[in-house]
Design a protein around this motif. Structure first.
Motif, PDB file in Angstrom:
ATOM      1  N   GLU A  99       0.911  -1.067   0.239  1.00 44.58           N
ATOM      2  CA  GLU A  99       0.112  -0.338   0.278  1.00 44.58           C
ATOM      3  C   GLU A  99       0.903   1.108  -0.019  1.00 44.58           C
ATOM      4  N   GLU A 100       0.156   1.992   0.151  1.00 42.69           N
ATOM      5  CA  GLU A 100       0.947   3.926   0.158  1.00 42.69           C
ATOM      6  C   GLU A 100       1.904   3.855   1.013  1.00 42.69           C
ATOM      7  N   PHE A 101       2.767   3.167   1.856  1.00 44.91           N
ATOM      8  CA  PHE A 101       3.557   3.329   2.260  1.00 44.91           C
ATOM      9  C   PHE A 101       4.755   2.445   1.959  1.00 44.91           C
ATOM     10  N   PHE A 102       4.605   1.567   0.859  1.00 45.98           N
ATOM     11  CA  PHE A 102       5.453   0.359   0.599  1.00 45.98           C
ATOM     12  C   PHE A 102       5.905   1.317  -1.020  1.00 45.98           C
ATOM     13  N   PHE A 103       5.168   2.376  -1.373  1.00 44.86           N
ATOM     14  CA  PHE A 103       5.212   2.909  -2.744  1.00 44.86           C
ATOM     15  C   PHE A 103       5.969   4.300  -2.676  1.00 44.86           C
ATOM     16  N   ASP A 104       6.027   4.699  -1.624  1.00 45.73           N
ATOM     17  CA  ASP A 104       6.167   5.721  -0.940  1.00 45.73           C
ATOM     18  C   ASP A 104       7.427   5.692  -0.753  1.00 45.73           C
ATOM     19  N   ASN A 105       8.471   4.746  -0.523  1.00 43.52           N
ATOM     20  CA  ASN A 105       9.034   4.122  -0.180  1.00 43.52           C
ATOM     21  C   ASN A 105      10.304   2.948  -1.037  1.00 43.52           C
ATOM     22  N   ALA A 106       9.404   2.116  -1.667  1.00 43.05           N
ATOM     23  CA  ALA A 106      10.161   2.086  -2.816  1.00 43.05           C
ATOM     24  C   ALA A 106      10.476   3.034  -3.904  1.00 43.05           C
ATOM     25  N   PRO A 107      11.768   1.860  -4.960  1.00 45.19           N
ATOM     26  CA  PRO A 107      12.359   3.009  -6.325  1.00 45.19           C
ATOM     27  C   PRO A 107      10.598   3.138  -7.362  1.00 45.19           C
ATOM     28  N   VAL A 108      10.686   3.883  -7.991  1.00 46.64           N
ATOM     29  CA  VAL A 108       9.835   4.606  -8.809  1.00 46.64           C
ATOM     30  C   VAL A 108       9.497   2.754  -9.763  1.00 46.64           C
ATOM     31  N   ASN A 109      10.204   1.923 -10.112  1.00 47.85           N
ATOM     32  CA  ASN A 109       9.871   1.437 -11.016  1.00 47.85           C
ATOM     33  C   ASN A 109       9.304  -0.105 -10.479  1.00 47.85           C
ATOM     34  N   PHE A 110       8.876  -0.013  -9.218  1.00 42.40           N
ATOM     35  CA  PHE A 110       7.977  -1.331  -8.529  1.00 42.40           C
ATOM     36  C   PHE A 110       6.470  -1.289  -8.929  1.00 42.40           C
ATOM     37  N   GLY A 111       5.995  -0.401  -9.449  1.00 45.01           N
ATOM     38  CA  GLY A 111       4.429  -0.354 -10.377  1.00 45.01           C
ATOM     39  C   GLY A 111       4.734  -1.535 -11.458  1.00 45.01           C
ATOM     40  N   ARG A 112       6.037  -0.706 -12.722  1.00 47.33           N
ATOM     41  CA  ARG A 112       5.573  -1.595 -13.918  1.00 47.33           C
ATOM     42  C   ARG A 112       6.214  -2.581 -13.044  1.00 47.33           C
ATOM     43  N   TYR A 113       7.394  -3.110 -12.145  1.00 48.91           N
ATOM     44  CA  TYR A 113       7.346  -4.742 -11.423  1.00 48.91           C
ATOM     45  C   TYR A 113       6.368  -5.232 -11.631  1.00 48.91           C
ATOM     46  N   PHE A 114       5.048  -4.849 -10.912  1.00 51.05           N
ATOM     47  CA  PHE A 114       3.800  -5.315  -9.948  1.00 51.05           C
ATOM     48  C   PHE A 114       3.031  -5.474 -11.155  1.00 51.05           C
ATOM     49  N   GLN A 115       3.066  -4.974 -12.495  1.00 53.06           N
ATOM     50  CA  GLN A 115       2.849  -4.880 -13.634  1.00 53.06           C
ATOM     51  C   GLN A 115       2.506  -5.783 -14.685  1.00 53.06           C
ATOM     52  N   ASP A 116       3.935  -6.236 -14.959  1.00 54.83           N
ATOM     53  CA  ASP A 116       4.613  -7.178 -15.190  1.00 54.83           C
ATOM     54  C   ASP A 116       4.522  -9.150 -14.734  1.00 54.83           C
ATOM     55  N   LEU A 117       4.191  -8.627 -13.616  1.00 52.77           N
ATOM     56  CA  LEU A 117       4.052  -9.990 -12.915  1.00 52.77           C
ATOM     57  C   LEU A 117       2.441 -10.090 -13.232  1.00 52.77           C
ATOM     58  N   LYS A 118       1.701  -9.423 -12.817  1.00 52.48           N
ATOM     59  CA  LYS A 118       0.720 -10.244 -13.274  1.00 52.48           C
ATOM     60  C   LYS A 118      -0.108 -10.126 -14.486  1.00 52.48           C
ATOM     61  N   ILE A 119       0.758  -9.660 -15.852  1.00 49.84           N
ATOM     62  CA  ILE A 119       0.547 -10.225 -16.736  1.00 49.84           C
ATOM     63  C   ILE A 119       1.941 -12.147 -16.633  1.00 49.84           C
ATOM     64  N   LEU A 120       2.495 -12.267 -16.897  1.00 47.17           N
ATOM     65  CA  LEU A 120       2.912 -13.480 -16.002  1.00 47.17           C
ATOM     66  C   LEU A 120       2.003 -14.564 -15.100  1.00 47.17           C
ATOM     67  N   VAL A 121       1.329 -13.700 -14.425  1.00 49.59           N
ATOM     68  CA  VAL A 121       0.211 -15.012 -13.334  1.00 49.59           C
ATOM     69  C   VAL A 121      -0.962 -15.254 -14.382  1.00 49.59           C
ATOM     70  N   SER A 122      -1.299 -13.507 -15.411  1.00 46.46           N
ATOM     71  CA  SER A 122      -2.420 -14.503 -16.337  1.00 46.46           C
ATOM     72  C   SER A 122      -2.131 -15.013 -17.376  1.00 46.46           C
ATOM     73  N   LYS A 123      -0.915 -15.221 -17.713  1.00 40.71           N
ATOM     74  CA  LYS A 123      -0.593 -16.269 -18.962  1.00 40.71           C
ATOM     75  C   LYS A 123      -0.429 -17.737 -18.522  1.00 40.71           C
TER      76      LYS A 123
END
Length: 283
Positions: free
Chosen positions: A214-238
Motif C-alpha cells: 500500500e501507500e507506505f510501500f510505494f512512498d519508500n520503494a523505487p518508482v519501477n516497482f509499479g512496472r514490476y507488479f504490472q509485469d508480474l500480473k501479466i505473467l500470472v495471467s498467462k
C-alpha cells in the motif's frame, strides 16, 4: 519434551497422525481439534503447534492430564520458571535478518522435498523430568519484530538481538497471529494493480490469503516497482502460479487473513527478488 505423534479420533475411525503429515490431511481442520495421546490407556487430549521458534509438535491440551505411566505424564504442581513480561517494545528487522528468514524457508522446503528433517517417534522418549516448583519468577523485556515504520528500537539497538520471525502456513493462521510479523508462503493466483496499491491473492488448498502493498510501500520503494507488479500480473495471467514468500504484518480484512508488506526486499517470487525474477523470466 515435545510430542510428535497423536491419535486422531472421529466417530468413524481412529488414525495415527504425525507432525510431518498433519497439514496435508484432507480433514486437517477436524483433525487438529480431535487429537489424543498415543500411549496405551491414556486418553489425554493434545493440540497441534505449528513450526515457530521451535519445530512443529503436539502438546498436552490445557487442563488435560496424562496417566502416571504415560511417557508424557507431568506433574502440574511442579512448574518451570515463569517469565513475566514487564514491557513490550517493537524492533525493526534488518534486511539481513529478513533475508535469513526467507533463505530458511527455501532451505526447509528443499529438505522436506528430499525427505529430511522428519521427527522420530515420540514413543521412544524417556518420562519427563520433575521440575523444582520453587524455581521462582524472572522478569524480561518482550521484543516484538516488525517491518513497519516507527519501531521503538532499531535493529540491534542496545545490543539487543533481533527477535525471531515465526513462519505460518496459510492453513495454520489464527487470530493469535493478527498484529504480529510472520513469514508466509503461497502460490499467487492473481495480481490486482492500482494507484499506490497492489494485492496478490495466494492460495494453498482451499485457503486464500491476500498480500497487500500500500501507500507506505510505494512512498519508500523505487518508482519501477509499479512496472514490476504490472509485469508480474501479466505473467500470472498467462502462465499460472508462482511461489510467493514474504515477511510482513498479519491483519484480518473482510474476514480473511492477509499480510501487509512494507519494504521492497521483504518478499520474493520463486525465491528471487522481484526484479531478478522478472529479468530471469524474460531472458
Amino acid at each position: 519434551m515435545s510430542i510428535y505423534e497423536a491419535i486422531y479420533k472421529s466417530a468413524e475411525t481412529e488414525e495415527m497422525i504425525t507432525v510431518s503429515d498433519i497439514e496435508q490431511h484432507e480433514n486437517f481442520t477436524d483433525v487438529k481439534k480431535n487429537l489424543y495421546c498415543t500411549y496405551h490407556g491414556c486418553i489425554a487430549r493434545l493440540s497441534y503447534v505449528p513450526k515457530g521458534k521451535v519445530r512443529a509438535h503436539f502438546k498436552t491440551w490445557p487442563k488435560e492430564d496424562h496417566i502416571q505411566d504415560c511417557v508424557d505424564y507431568f506433574d502440574r504442581v511442579a512448574t518451570a520458571n515463569k517469565q513475566k513480561s514487564v514491557a513490550t517494545s517493537t524492533m525493526e528487522l534488518s534486511e539481513k535478518h529478513v533475508k535469513n528468514v526467507l533463505d530458511n524457508l527455501r532451505k526447509k522446503r528443499k529438505e522436506e522435498a528430499e525427505g529430511k528433517g522428519k521427527p522420530k517417534s515420540g514413543n521412544k522418549k524417556k518420562p519427563r523430568p520433575r521440575v523444582n516448583p520453587d524455581s521462582g519468577e524472572n522478569t524480561t523485556l518482550n521484543i516484538v519484530p516488525t517491518t513497519a515504520p516507527d519501531a521503538d528500537l532499531a535493529s540491534g539497538e542496545n545490543n539487543v538481538r533481533e527477535p525471531s520471525v515465526r513462519n505460518r502456513s496459510l492453513i495454520n493462521l489464527t487470530v493469535d497471529d493478527v498484529g504480529w510479523t510472520r513469514s508466509i508462503e503461497g502460490y499467487i493466483q492473481s495480481v490486482e494493480v492500482g494507484d499506490n496499491r497492489v494485492v496478490l491473492q495466494l492460495q494453498d488448498y482451499n485457503n486464500t490469503f491476500g498480500v497487500y502493498f500500500e501507500e507506505f510501500f510505494f512512498d519508500n520503494a523505487p518508482v519501477n516497482f509499479g512496472r514490476y507488479f504490472q509485469d508480474l500480473k501479466i505473467l500470472v495471467s498467462k502462465h499460472g502460479e508462482y511461489l510467493f514468500s514474504g515477511v510482513g504484518l498479519i491483519e484480518q480484512r473482510n474476514d480473511q487473513y492477509c499480510m501487509l508488506v512494507n519494504r521492497g526486499n521483504d518478499f520474493r517470487i520463486d525465491d528471487q527478488y522481484i526484479a531478478v525474477f522478472l529479468d530471469n523470466v524474460s531472458a
